[in-house]
Design a protein around this motif. Structure first.
Motif, PDB file in Angstrom:
ATOM      1  N   LYS A  84       0.979  -1.244   0.121  1.00 31.79           N
ATOM      2  CA  LYS A  84       0.118   0.013  -0.175  1.00 31.79           C
ATOM      3  C   LYS A  84       0.996   1.127  -0.103  1.00 31.79           C
ATOM      4  O   LYS A  84       1.981   1.329   0.821  1.00 31.79           O
ATOM      5  CB  LYS A  84      -0.796   0.018   1.247  1.00 31.79           C
ATOM      6  N   PRO A  85       0.836   2.073  -1.009  1.00 32.09           N
ATOM      7  CA  PRO A  85       1.747   3.248  -1.003  1.00 32.09           C
ATOM      8  C   PRO A  85       1.192   4.287   0.162  1.00 32.09           C
ATOM      9  O   PRO A  85       0.092   4.497   0.537  1.00 32.09           O
ATOM     10  CB  PRO A  85       1.063   4.052  -2.308  1.00 32.09           C
ATOM     11  N   LYS A  86       2.331   4.360   0.769  1.00 32.75           N
ATOM     12  CA  LYS A  86       2.182   5.435   1.921  1.00 32.75           C
ATOM     13  C   LYS A  86       2.868   6.713   2.101  1.00 32.75           C
ATOM     14  O   LYS A  86       2.201   7.838   2.224  1.00 32.75           O
ATOM     15  CB  LYS A  86       2.531   4.867   3.355  1.00 32.75           C
ATOM     16  N   TYR A  87       4.159   6.778   1.849  1.00 37.18           N
ATOM     17  CA  TYR A  87       5.050   7.929   2.100  1.00 37.18           C
ATOM     18  C   TYR A  87       5.571   8.269   0.535  1.00 37.18           C
ATOM     19  O   TYR A  87       6.516   7.233   0.274  1.00 37.18           O
ATOM     20  CB  TYR A  87       6.029   7.946   2.935  1.00 37.18           C
ATOM     21  N   LEU A  88       5.507   9.515   0.071  1.00 36.37           N
ATOM     22  CA  LEU A  88       6.106   9.794  -1.229  1.00 36.37           C
ATOM     23  C   LEU A  88       7.116  11.095  -0.790  1.00 36.37           C
ATOM     24  O   LEU A  88       7.038  11.870  -0.018  1.00 36.37           O
ATOM     25  CB  LEU A  88       5.398  10.446  -2.190  1.00 36.37           C
ATOM     26  N   THR A  89       8.485  11.270  -1.605  1.00 33.57           N
ATOM     27  CA  THR A  89       9.066  12.367  -1.483  1.00 33.57           C
ATOM     28  C   THR A  89       8.815  12.988  -3.102  1.00 33.57           C
ATOM     29  O   THR A  89       8.645  12.272  -3.902  1.00 33.57           O
ATOM     30  CB  THR A  89      10.671  12.156  -1.513  1.00 33.57           C
ATOM     31  N   CYS A  90       9.041  14.183  -3.137  1.00 33.70           N
ATOM     32  CA  CYS A  90       8.707  14.895  -4.512  1.00 33.70           C
ATOM     33  C   CYS A  90       9.775  15.910  -4.655  1.00 33.70           C
ATOM     34  O   CYS A  90       9.999  16.763  -3.872  1.00 33.70           O
ATOM     35  CB  CYS A  90       7.316  15.553  -4.304  1.00 33.70           C
ATOM     36  N   SER A  91      10.804  15.644  -5.612  1.00 34.98           N
ATOM     37  CA  SER A  91      11.722  16.510  -5.930  1.00 34.98           C
ATOM     38  C   SER A  91      11.613  16.912  -7.343  1.00 34.98           C
ATOM     39  O   SER A  91      11.536  16.104  -8.483  1.00 34.98           O
ATOM     40  CB  SER A  91      12.981  15.457  -5.989  1.00 34.98           C
ATOM     41  N   VAL A  92      11.529  18.301  -7.364  1.00 40.45           N
ATOM     42  CA  VAL A  92      11.517  19.026  -8.703  1.00 40.45           C
ATOM     43  C   VAL A  92      12.582  19.684  -9.451  1.00 40.45           C
ATOM     44  O   VAL A  92      13.174  20.298  -8.431  1.00 40.45           O
ATOM     45  CB  VAL A  92      10.209  20.033  -9.038  1.00 40.45           C
ATOM     46  N   ILE A  93      12.849  19.553 -10.462  1.00 40.47           N
ATOM     47  CA  ILE A  93      13.870  20.327 -11.068  1.00 40.47           C
ATOM     48  C   ILE A  93      13.429  21.429 -12.141  1.00 40.47           C
ATOM     49  O   ILE A  93      12.328  20.742 -13.228  1.00 40.47           O
ATOM     50  CB  ILE A  93      15.104  19.429 -11.921  1.00 40.47           C
ATOM     51  N   ILE A  94      13.069  22.484 -12.120  1.00 43.33           N
ATOM     52  CA  ILE A  94      12.412  23.506 -12.822  1.00 43.33           C
ATOM     53  C   ILE A  94      13.169  24.465 -13.634  1.00 43.33           C
ATOM     54  O   ILE A  94      14.427  25.050 -13.071  1.00 43.33           O
ATOM     55  CB  ILE A  94      11.339  24.428 -11.807  1.00 43.33           C
ATOM     56  N   GLU A  95      12.891  24.777 -14.865  1.00 42.73           N
ATOM     57  CA  GLU A  95      13.603  25.691 -15.726  1.00 42.73           C
ATOM     58  C   GLU A  95      13.240  26.982 -15.150  1.00 42.73           C
ATOM     59  O   GLU A  95      11.878  27.369 -15.088  1.00 42.73           O
ATOM     60  CB  GLU A  95      13.332  25.236 -17.068  1.00 42.73           C
ATOM     61  N   GLU A  96      14.349  27.809 -15.215  1.00 37.17           N
ATOM     62  CA  GLU A  96      13.817  29.302 -14.962  1.00 37.17           C
ATOM     63  C   GLU A  96      12.847  29.999 -15.838  1.00 37.17           C
ATOM     64  O   GLU A  96      12.985  29.694 -17.029  1.00 37.17           O
ATOM     65  CB  GLU A  96      15.151  30.084 -14.920  1.00 37.17           C
ATOM     66  N   GLY A  97      12.026  30.558 -15.421  1.00 38.10           N
ATOM     67  CA  GLY A  97      10.895  31.104 -16.369  1.00 38.10           C
ATOM     68  C   GLY A  97       9.498  30.330 -16.654  1.00 38.10           C
ATOM     69  O   GLY A  97       8.664  30.796 -17.163  1.00 38.10           O
ATOM     70  N   PHE A  98       9.606  29.202 -16.016  1.00 38.74           N
ATOM     71  CA  PHE A  98       8.472  28.208 -16.022  1.00 38.74           C
ATOM     72  C   PHE A  98       7.312  29.006 -15.343  1.00 38.74           C
ATOM     73  O   PHE A  98       7.687  29.582 -14.350  1.00 38.74           O
ATOM     74  CB  PHE A  98       8.868  26.902 -15.133  1.00 38.74           C
ATOM     75  N   GLU A  99       6.077  28.805 -15.793  1.00 39.09           N
ATOM     76  CA  GLU A  99       5.067  29.422 -15.121  1.00 39.09           C
ATOM     77  C   GLU A  99       4.428  28.922 -13.953  1.00 39.09           C
ATOM     78  O   GLU A  99       4.306  27.523 -13.911  1.00 39.09           O
ATOM     79  CB  GLU A  99       3.982  29.601 -16.150  1.00 39.09           C
ATOM     80  N   THR A 100       4.411  29.779 -12.826  1.00 38.12           N
ATOM     81  CA  THR A 100       3.974  29.161 -11.582  1.00 38.12           C
ATOM     82  C   THR A 100       2.555  28.630 -11.652  1.00 38.12           C
ATOM     83  O   THR A 100       2.056  27.633 -11.046  1.00 38.12           O
ATOM     84  CB  THR A 100       3.662  30.520 -10.840  1.00 38.12           C
ATOM     85  N   ARG A 101       1.684  29.214 -12.608  1.00 40.04           N
ATOM     86  CA  ARG A 101       0.495  28.523 -12.741  1.00 40.04           C
ATOM     87  C   ARG A 101       0.294  27.125 -13.252  1.00 40.04           C
ATOM     88  O   ARG A 101      -0.201  26.351 -12.922  1.00 40.04           O
ATOM     89  CB  ARG A 101      -0.300  29.388 -13.803  1.00 40.04           C
ATOM     90  N   GLU A 102       1.319  26.812 -14.075  1.00 36.52           N
ATOM     91  CA  GLU A 102       1.650  25.504 -14.704  1.00 36.52           C
ATOM     92  C   GLU A 102       2.003  24.610 -13.476  1.00 36.52           C
ATOM     93  O   GLU A 102       1.497  23.370 -13.409  1.00 36.52           O
ATOM     94  CB  GLU A 102       2.418  25.423 -15.694  1.00 36.52           C
ATOM     95  N   LEU A 103       3.122  25.022 -12.792  1.00 33.70           N
ATOM     96  CA  LEU A 103       3.422  24.191 -11.633  1.00 33.70           C
ATOM     97  C   LEU A 103       2.361  23.978 -10.687  1.00 33.70           C
ATOM     98  O   LEU A 103       2.159  22.771 -10.056  1.00 33.70           O
ATOM     99  CB  LEU A 103       4.494  25.111 -10.894  1.00 33.70           C
ATOM    100  N   GLU A 104       1.681  24.940 -10.481  1.00 37.41           N
ATOM    101  CA  GLU A 104       0.355  24.872  -9.430  1.00 37.41           C
ATOM    102  C   GLU A 104      -0.471  23.609  -9.930  1.00 37.41           C
ATOM    103  O   GLU A 104      -1.311  22.824  -9.317  1.00 37.41           O
ATOM    104  CB  GLU A 104      -0.448  25.977  -9.079  1.00 37.41           C
ATOM    105  N   ARG A 105      -0.768  23.630 -11.383  1.00 37.26           N
ATOM    106  CA  ARG A 105      -1.664  22.676 -11.879  1.00 37.26           C
ATOM    107  C   ARG A 105      -1.068  21.365 -11.834  1.00 37.26           C
ATOM    108  O   ARG A 105      -2.043  20.361 -11.668  1.00 37.26           O
ATOM    109  CB  ARG A 105      -1.797  23.265 -13.357  1.00 37.26           C
TER     110      ARG A 105
END
Lengths: 332, 332
Positions: A84-105
């Protein structure tokens, strides 16, 4: 000549296996890694642990986006080990200039899919890199699951098992191809991307004797069955016509020159189940909306150990090999 | 105007904190994440779980490479929670055309550092993406550690504690800057990148009462002390001259216009230790080759709660803020 890494080394097929075994497995050698399962089983068999990095392009496509994919991918690897999946980590590598709105989506998609799995993100990392250092955004998720059924392993398949698939194959690969090429399709083709824990839970709750499970991601069903035949030293004999393929995916396969069985999936999995339990397992899977075409596709024999044989309805046979070559890069 | 993500959002400072809290913490909200520790404590407090993605440029630099960094980074996050690093995952995203020989060199570095930690890689993922989609290679490691001392937390620091640093600060940031700019230095400047578990183990074996530990990575010592002062609602008063800085790092800081205390480190950590145990903790740290300059740098007071005060030897005081702005991208 200097040896370099080609796109084919990341395809989920032969070249990928070679890179993994010659570079990573060789250096990191240990008993757990040697088992080559979807997720490592650790902590006295109580926990499953897995990781995946997602580089899919485009980020949004019919049926899912990189966020949903990032949660499904890792949670499904855990579910495939009876956890049963319980704990996740989330690691993101974002390109400068990426839209915050897209990240939120993207993050909203992740949140929704986490809820389906009953899992939470407990740790993370955020890197922002200059333009041109990464294409938009890459996401890594790693996950820990609680093993609810011990002993599920791709190394234990025997002639007592039959092979089941939960749905029609190739939708993810085909949907990404269509989205990337900007092909206008009036069809309902969309990625199969879906969390598989609910299906696994239903099967385990019903006491189905599951020997092995694996989600057919890069390299598709062909890659999984070939790996299984080698790991368990058995022959897997597939009835070619029994593999469910939608008309849309068949059409894309003709354009691409691929076999549907080698296309990537993100919510399609293969099960080795004791033959006595197989009909019941198929019935249980069919209660899920996406699994109306769940079916038995193969039997396990000793005819050609470590090989996958494809039998056609007109009596011909051929080997189904692990896919090789470039396939589609950045599919997941 | 569309809001976009700037390089400053990945600097380990203010903008980074804002992105994390407004996008990720908000969506993924849960008790474990709210604690904002170096690693999540899960499974009845028995295990620590952490993740980091490494995008450093250049890949090889004085004192380390991306492989050593990738193992140290995650193992150190676990060690900072009083945990022994045990299981790691390794997920690589490689640019098409990357040299196999360089990959093997990186993997060898990882293996060597895993051995220092007594940890193994149990699961992995390998993606190869087309040229231009990633700059050479990015590595994610996630890790699970076994908590050997429960209760270590950045939320529990009190006036009974003093703040210790294990060595001189800023070497990693300065070494990366020098390597990137191709500056010829006849000095011995190199990254401090090092596995911290041996130091932590020595302290715990000696029964030192450790309240909190944190490795001073992006944002440096300034970022850690500011976060701690907020998390524990205390004032941290630093003796400015007590922070050890090498002459080489001082020189680079003058060129860059940075404070040494805000430069990134990869083997430098800050400890909040009960004042009675502090001298003994410093002595233990000094037995390690890299820690000859281990020292007490600050006391905990209630003068300015949630603030870090920098006191100079000539009696002046100023606030040391969380760093902001672009700092150095791709430092880790």
């Amino acid at each position: 000549m200097t040896k370099t890494i080609s796109l084919a080394c990341g395809n989920g097929g032969e070249e990928n296996n070679e890179l993994i075994s010659k570079v990573f497995y060789k250096a990191f050698k240990n008993e757990i890694l040697d088992k080559s399962e979807d997720a490592a089983i650790i902590h006295n068999g109580e926990l499953a642990f897995s990781t995946d990095s997602f580089t899919v392009s485009p980020l949004f496509f019919a049926g899912a986006d990189i966020g949903k994919l990032a949660v499904c991918g890792t949670c499904n690897d855990l579910a495939m080990m009876g956890a049963k999946p319980k704990y996740l980590t989330c690691s993101v590598i974002i390109e400068e200039g990426f839209e915050t709105r897209e990240l939120e989506r993207i993050v909203r998609s992740m949140k929704k899919e986490l809820e389906i799995n009953g899992a939470i993100v407990v740790s993370g990392d955020t890197k922002v890199v200059p333009r041109g250092s990464v294409d938009k955004i890459f996401i890594n998720t790693s996950g820990i699951g609680e093993v609810i059924k011990k002993g599920i392993s791709s190394n234990n398949i025997t002639k007592d098992d039959v092979i089941i698939i939960n749905r029609d194959v190739g939708c993810h690969g085909a949907a990404i191809f269509v989205a990337r090429e900007g092909i206008e399709m009036s069809s309902s083709l969309k990625s199969d991307c879906e969390s598989l824990y609910p299906q696994v839970k239903a099967l385990l709750d019903a006491g189905i004797k599951i020997t092995a499970m694996r989600d057919a991601t890069r390299g598709g069903v062909s890659a999984v069955l070939n790996e299984w035949s080698r790991q368990s030293n058995v022959c897997i004999e597939v009835e070619e016509e029994s593999i469910p393929v939608s008309d849309e995916v068949k059409g894309i396969c003709e354009m691409l020159g691929f076999e549907a069985a080698s296309l990537a999936n993100e919510g399609t999995f293969v099960l080795a189940v004791n033959h006595e339990d197989a009909p019941r397992a198929v019935e249980i899977l069919k209660t899920f909306e996406s699994c109306s075409r769940a079916t038995i596709i193969a039997k396990v024999t000793d005819t050609h150990p470590k090989k996958v044989v494809l039998n056609s309805s007109w009596g011909t046979s051929r080997f189904l090999d692990t896919p090789s070559g470039e396939l589609l890069p950045r599919i997941c």
